[in-house]
Structures are given as C-alpha cells and as structure tokens.
Design a protein around this motif. Structure first.
Motif, short mmCIF file in Angstrom:
data_model
loop_
_atom_site.label_atom_id
_atom_site.label_comp_id
_atom_site.label_asym_id
_atom_site.label_seq_id
_atom_site.Cartn_x
_atom_site.Cartn_y
_atom_site.Cartn_z
N LEU A 267 5.07 -9.86 -14.81
CA LEU A 267 4.53 -10.76 -13.80
C LEU A 267 4.15 -9.95 -12.56
CD1 LEU A 267 7.02 -13.77 -13.97
CD2 LEU A 267 4.66 -13.73 -14.82
N THR A 268 3.03 -10.30 -11.95
CA THR A 268 2.60 -9.66 -10.70
C THR A 268 2.32 -10.73 -9.66
OG1 THR A 268 1.58 -7.81 -11.89
CG2 THR A 268 0.91 -8.15 -9.62
N TRP A 269 2.99 -10.61 -8.54
CA TRP A 269 2.80 -11.53 -7.41
C TRP A 269 2.04 -10.80 -6.32
CZ3 TRP A 269 6.46 -12.02 -2.84
CH2 TRP A 269 6.01 -13.03 -1.97
N ARG A 270 0.93 -11.40 -5.88
CA ARG A 270 0.11 -10.80 -4.83
C ARG A 270 0.16 -11.68 -3.58
NH1 ARG A 270 -3.29 -6.95 -7.62
NH2 ARG A 270 -4.07 -6.32 -5.58
N PRO A 271 1.14 -11.49 -2.69
CA PRO A 271 1.17 -12.30 -1.47
C PRO A 271 -0.05 -12.08 -0.60
CG PRO A 271 2.73 -10.48 -1.34
CD PRO A 271 2.23 -10.52 -2.75
N GLN A 272 -0.66 -10.91 -0.71
CA GLN A 272 -1.94 -10.64 -0.08
C GLN A 272 -2.67 -9.60 -0.92
OE1 GLN A 272 -1.14 -9.23 3.87
NE2 GLN A 272 0.19 -7.59 3.21
N THR A 273 -3.95 -9.42 -0.63
CA THR A 273 -4.79 -8.61 -1.50
C THR A 273 -4.24 -7.22 -1.73
OG1 THR A 273 -6.75 -9.82 -0.77
CG2 THR A 273 -7.11 -7.69 -1.83
N ARG A 274 -3.69 -6.60 -0.71
CA ARG A 274 -3.27 -5.21 -0.81
C ARG A 274 -1.76 -5.04 -0.87
NH1 ARG A 274 -7.82 -1.97 -0.28
NH2 ARG A 274 -9.63 -3.22 0.23
N THR A 275 -1.10 -6.06 -1.43
CA THR A 275 0.34 -6.01 -1.71
C THR A 275 0.56 -6.55 -3.12
OG1 THR A 275 0.88 -6.41 0.61
CG2 THR A 275 2.63 -6.74 -1.00
N ALA A 276 1.35 -5.84 -3.92
CA ALA A 276 1.64 -6.29 -5.28
C ALA A 276 3.12 -6.11 -5.56
CB ALA A 276 0.81 -5.50 -6.30
N GLY B 22 11.12 5.69 -4.64
CA GLY B 22 10.21 5.41 -3.55
C GLY B 22 9.21 6.53 -3.42
N GLY B 23 7.99 6.18 -3.04
CA GLY B 23 6.95 7.20 -2.92
C GLY B 23 5.85 6.77 -1.99
N ALA B 24 5.08 7.75 -1.54
CA ALA B 24 3.93 7.48 -0.67
C ALA B 24 2.82 8.45 -1.04
CB ALA B 24 4.31 7.66 0.80
N ARG B 25 1.59 7.92 -1.11
CA ARG B 25 0.41 8.73 -1.41
C ARG B 25 -0.57 8.65 -0.25
NH1 ARG B 25 -2.94 8.54 -7.02
NH2 ARG B 25 -0.91 9.34 -7.67
N TYR B 26 -1.00 9.82 0.21
CA TYR B 26 -1.94 9.91 1.32
C TYR B 26 -3.23 10.52 0.82
CZ TYR B 26 -3.86 10.97 5.93
OH TYR B 26 -4.66 11.05 7.04
N LEU B 27 -4.33 9.80 0.95
CA LEU B 27 -5.63 10.28 0.51
C LEU B 27 -6.24 11.13 1.61
CD1 LEU B 27 -7.03 6.96 -1.01
CD2 LEU B 27 -5.61 8.69 -2.12
N LEU B 28 -6.39 12.43 1.36
CA LEU B 28 -6.97 13.33 2.35
C LEU B 28 -8.48 13.15 2.44
CD1 LEU B 28 -4.89 16.48 1.40
CD2 LEU B 28 -4.52 14.98 3.35
N PRO C 48 -11.02 -0.57 -3.99
CA PRO C 48 -12.10 0.25 -3.42
C PRO C 48 -11.79 0.66 -1.99
CG PRO C 48 -12.75 -2.05 -3.54
CD PRO C 48 -11.47 -1.94 -4.30
N ARG C 49 -12.02 1.93 -1.70
CA ARG C 49 -11.79 2.47 -0.36
C ARG C 49 -13.03 3.28 0.02
NH1 ARG C 49 -7.06 2.50 -3.17
NH2 ARG C 49 -5.40 1.30 -2.14
N PRO C 50 -13.94 2.68 0.80
CA PRO C 50 -15.18 3.37 1.15
C PRO C 50 -14.92 4.74 1.75
CG PRO C 50 -15.26 1.06 1.82
CD PRO C 50 -13.86 1.33 1.35
N GLY C 51 -15.60 5.72 1.20
CA GLY C 51 -15.44 7.09 1.67
C GLY C 51 -14.39 7.89 0.92
N HIS D 40 -5.93 2.26 4.84
CA HIS D 40 -6.92 2.39 3.78
C HIS D 40 -6.72 3.65 2.96
CE1 HIS D 40 -8.53 4.78 7.07
NE2 HIS D 40 -9.26 5.42 6.20
N ASN D 41 -6.03 4.67 3.50
CA ASN D 41 -5.81 5.91 2.75
C ASN D 41 -4.32 6.25 2.63
OD1 ASN D 41 -5.47 6.49 5.48
ND2 ASN D 41 -6.26 8.57 5.29
N LEU D 42 -3.45 5.26 2.78
CA LEU D 42 -2.00 5.48 2.64
C LEU D 42 -1.42 4.35 1.81
CD1 LEU D 42 0.61 6.97 3.27
CD2 LEU D 42 0.76 5.63 5.41
N ILE D 43 -0.83 4.71 0.66
CA ILE D 43 -0.24 3.74 -0.27
C ILE D 43 1.23 4.09 -0.47
CG2 ILE D 43 -0.42 2.70 -2.56
CD1 ILE D 43 -3.29 4.05 -2.60
#
Length: 420
Positions: free
Chosen positions: A303-312, A377-383, A47-50, A347-350
């Motif tokens: 298998l999925t390792w999540r060292p922190q919430t927003r890293t997979a 490799g890739g990057a997504r920017y939420l406008l 979830p990303r508010p906004g 919050h808007n860059l993955i």
C-alpha cells in the motif's frame, strides 16, 4: 525525452508495477501527466526541470547508462555477537537500461554489476551481476501478455537465517535463473491475471548442493470492481519445490507442494491511497513421510499513501511458507512487515526512512526462531543532471531463542551516482 509525456507515463506505470526492486532509483527523463505522477510514480522519479538525466536514443530504443561508486563502513561484517570485526568496503555498480515503447508493446532490458572489495578482509569480496528482460504485448485495449526472464549471480549474506556459520569460508555464491509468463485481462468490471513461472536456485559450492532447487509456481487472480476506485479479488496459487538432491545434509527430502488462496482488496483512491492487500491460508505438503503437512495464515500486500504529491508512505507485508534445511525443522514460516517514507525536501534533495520486522519461525525446531529488527535512513542530493550523492545509515538487530544466533550491526555508506 522518451517519445512523449503520455507514453513515458505508461512505461513508468508498467515498469514500477512489475519491477520495483530492479529500478527503484532510476530518474525519469521527461515530464509526466499529473495524474500518473501522483498515483504511480516513486518520489525519486518525479520530474525535476534541469535535473533530468539525458538518454541515448537510437532505432526507437532509449538507453540509460549509470555508474554508482560507494564506500560503506560495517561494524560487524560477520554478523556475530562476539568477536566482532569491522571493515570498510568499496563498491562499484555499473548498470544500463534499454527501453522501447510503442502503442501495443513495451520492451525493457537491464544489465548490472556490483563489485565489492573489503579493505582488510579480502575473503568477503564479492562480484554480483545480472540481466533482466521483459516484453509486454497488447492485444486490443484489454488483453496483455508479458514475458520476463532474468539471471542473477548473488551470494548468501552474513546474518541470513540459514547462512553458513563457518566464518573461515567466503560467502556462498548463488546463480538464480527466473522465468515468468503473465496474461492479463482488464475488463470494465472484471479483471483476470494468470501467471506461471519457474526459478532455479544453484549454489556454486558442492557443500551447499543440497540447497539447489527448482521452484514452479502458478497463480490466477480474479478481480471485481466495486467502483472505479475499489475492487475485491481472490487469488488461488500453487507452488512446487524440487531440490536437486533427493535428501539434504540432514537426510530429509525437502520436496514440498504448497497451495493456498488470498482474498483482498485493491485500492486506487485518487492520488491518496493505492495498492492491494490480501489475507488467506496456505497448506504445505512435504513429500518426506517424516515431515508433517501443515496449514497456516498467509498474507501479501503493498500500500502507498500519498498525503501530498511529493510524499509517499509505503507499507509492505508478507507471510507464507519458505524453504528450509534447518536440522529438526518440519517447515519454516516467514513474516515480514516494512514501513517506509520518501520525501522530497527540495527539488534536488530527497530523504527516506524505513523500519522493518521479520520473524523466522521454524516448525518443530525448538530454540531456533529468529526475529530481525531493521531501520534505515538516507538522503540523496542531486548535484546536476549527471551526478548525485547519497548518504545512508542502516541498523540491524537479530534476536533469537538461541543466544549464539543473536547479533546487532550498523552500516554507514556514501554513494556517488553518475548518469549520462
């Protein structure tokens, strides 16, 4: 916006367990329970508010339309080592998803199209489309039945292990029809999952009619929980491949029965490590007396390792028997290993990256094996909540025992996504 937070979380758990390739980049539309976020939710769907895309709700159904527009540059469109040709490809990808969740059932429907147009090589233009529907019904708290059906129009990619080497012809078009039925029991200590399915592979060109095939499959997975976080399982399975024609272009009957079993472990180690991995053996028994039966090592797991919430960090492996029409091949065994990482930078860059290896081994066909090495490799920017932009770069290299089968290529793509 989809009913309530816990209902949305349940739908996402089911959707991504069953349909990971279909909707890996769909954006979630409402807050999720923290535990479910960390365990099952892909980074792109946190979830990303906004930035949550709006949905259309009518009659209990939630509708999510989307349109992707892209431009891709490919420096070796025919996947050859000599006389390379580059081109720019324009892509249009419309899609729509429909969901409906209740306390005892879940419905999912997705339709899509993918249309590519080459700037200089129109013979490579392709139109893909498809539809997938799933319905899951619960009986009590522990019994579930899921039915899934799909149809896809796709094509044989250049550089695939057994793609048509004639570069003067357009890519072979393929209709793929699939149906699956699953029963699942989730007990306090013991779980059982039984699946049965059929896939019909239909090449539209007469030249490839010997590749048309029906595949029937059955599997039963029995699982015992050693604790709330660790379980062990055994999964026997059976596959039967029935080509439409009695013999292929080499005069060989490729009808084959394969059976085997996997044994492994399922992990739910809090919000850190989740998934399952199994290793076993398979036995492939061709009906043609000129082909020898063979036994090999099989493997399957994610298998999925999540060292922190927003890293997979993701690991996918597969090894098993695969259909072939290769001249002189008694059979084919594929091995695949893929390692990837997804990271939310802001919050808007993955960003994401992956590396992979695939080995294609043809039994008794000398100088025919192929090995693929890929990186992406890739990057997504939420406008905003209605629009995102993504850049992706991919490199592929194939080495082979035969020099004519080797190639390398890279692709760069820019995509614009539009959501409701």
């Amino acid at each position: 916006m989809c009913q309530n937070g816990s209902g949305r979380a349940a739908r996402l758990r089911w959707r991504y367990r069953r349909l990971p390739l279909v909707i890996a980049f769909a954006l979630g539309g409402s807050p999720l329970v923290a535990q479910d976020i960390t365990r099952t939710t892909p980074i792109a769907d946190l979830p990303r508010p906004g930035y949550e895309p709006r949905t259309i709700q009518t009659g209990g159904f939630v509708i999510e339309p989307r349109l992707d527009l892209g431009v891709r540059f490919d420096n070796n469109i025919f996947a050859t080592d000599e006389n390379r040709k580059s081109d720019t490809i324009f892509l249009v990808r419309p899609s729509v998803e429909v969901n409906r969740d209740t306390d005892t059932s879940m419905f999912f429907l997705r339709g899509y199209g993918e249309f590519s147009r080459y700037a200089k090589t129109s013979q490579e233009n392709t139109d893909q489309f498809g539809i997938r529907a799933s319905y899951r019904k619960g009986f009590g708290d522990r019994h579930w039945v899921t039915a899934t059906a799909s149809f896809d129009r796709t094509f044989d990619r250049r550089g695939a292990p057994e793609a048509n080497p004639d570069l003067t012809q357009s890519p072979a078009l393929i209709n793929v029809t699939n149906g699956d039925l699953e029963y699942r029991y989730d007990g306090p200590r013991i779980g059982v999952t039984a699946t049965a399915g059929v896939t019909k592979l239909d090449y539209l060109s007469l030249e490839d009619s010997d590749r048309d095939m029906l595949t029937y499959r059955v599997a039963v997975k029995g699982q015992v929980k050693l604790s709330q976080r660790v379980a062990v399982f055994v999964q026997p399975y059976f596959n039967d491949r029935e080509p439409r024609l009695k013999t292929d272009r080499n005069g060989v009957d490729r009808s084959t029965t394969t059976y085997g079993a996997l044994a492994g472990v399922s992990l739910e180690l809090g919000d850190k490590l989740n998934g399952n991995i199994g290793i076993g053996i398979f036995h492939s028994n061709p009906r043609d007396l000129a082909l020898d039966a063979f036994t090999g090592l099989s493997a399957n797991g994610q298998l999925t390792w999540r060292p922190q919430t927003r890293t997979a960090v993701r690991l996918d492996i597969f090894r098993g028997d695969v259909a072939t029409i290769r001249a002189g091949a008694m059979g084919r065994i594929d091995t695949r290993i893929d390692l990837g990482i997804d990271q939310e930078v802001r919050h808007n860059l993955i960003v994401r990256g992956s590396v992979g290896m695939r080995n294609v081994h043809y039994r008794e066909s000398f100088d025919a094996d192929q090995r693929y090495w890929t990186s992406e490799g890739g990057a997504r920017y939420l406008l905003n909540r209605h629009m995102w932009i993504e850049a992706v770069a991919t490199y592929t290299r194939r080495t082979a025992d035969t020099a004519a089968d080797e190639f390398s290529k890279w692709q760069g793509m820019i995509r614009l996504g539009l959501t409701y």
